[in-house]
Design a protein around this motif. Sequence first.
Motif, PDB file in Angstrom:
ATOM      1  N   ASP A  42      -2.826   8.463  -3.616  1.00 25.70           N
ATOM      2  CA  ASP A  42      -4.487   9.413  -3.639  1.00 25.70           C
ATOM      3  C   ASP A  42      -4.378  10.361  -5.133  1.00 25.70           C
ATOM      4  O   ASP A  42      -3.757  11.408  -4.744  1.00 25.70           O
ATOM      5  CB  ASP A  42      -3.835   9.415  -2.270  1.00 25.70           C
ATOM      6  CG  ASP A  42      -5.837  10.333  -2.253  1.00 25.70           C
ATOM      7  OD1 ASP A  42      -6.722   9.863  -3.168  1.00 25.70           O
ATOM      8  OD2 ASP A  42      -5.969  10.615  -1.171  1.00 25.70           O
ATOM      9  N   GLU A  60      -5.026  13.982  -3.532  1.00 24.19           N
ATOM     10  CA  GLU A  60      -3.772  14.396  -3.000  1.00 24.19           C
ATOM     11  C   GLU A  60      -2.722  15.279  -3.463  1.00 24.19           C
ATOM     12  O   GLU A  60      -2.470  16.156  -3.646  1.00 24.19           O
ATOM     13  CB  GLU A  60      -2.850  13.652  -2.235  1.00 24.19           C
ATOM     14  CG  GLU A  60      -3.745  13.490  -0.546  1.00 24.19           C
ATOM     15  CD  GLU A  60      -3.029  12.224   0.887  1.00 24.19           C
ATOM     16  OE1 GLU A  60      -1.748  12.994  -0.268  1.00 24.19           O
ATOM     17  OE2 GLU A  60      -3.707  12.335   1.541  1.00 24.19           O
ATOM     18  N   SER A 105       0.563  -1.055   0.099  1.00 19.06           N
ATOM     19  CA  SER A 105      -0.242   0.134  -0.147  1.00 19.06           C
ATOM     20  C   SER A 105       0.987   1.325   0.164  1.00 19.06           C
ATOM     21  O   SER A 105       0.709   2.087  -0.080  1.00 19.06           O
ATOM     22  CB  SER A 105      -0.905  -0.134   1.283  1.00 19.06           C
ATOM     23  OG  SER A 105      -0.386  -0.207   2.559  1.00 19.06           O
TER      24      SER A 105
END
Length: 43
Positions: free
Chosen positions: A36, A39, A31
Amino acid sequence: MEPATVLIISVGAIVIGITGYGIYTAFGPPSRELADPFEDHED
């Protein structure tokens, strides 16, 4: 065993395996490589 029972067990094992791999990818060590998009494009 009957063929239907073997099929149900096989499909269930595949679904559990895919779910486990997805959870491992989302929350485990891989991960850290995920990005993201919210972001990345802050206004």
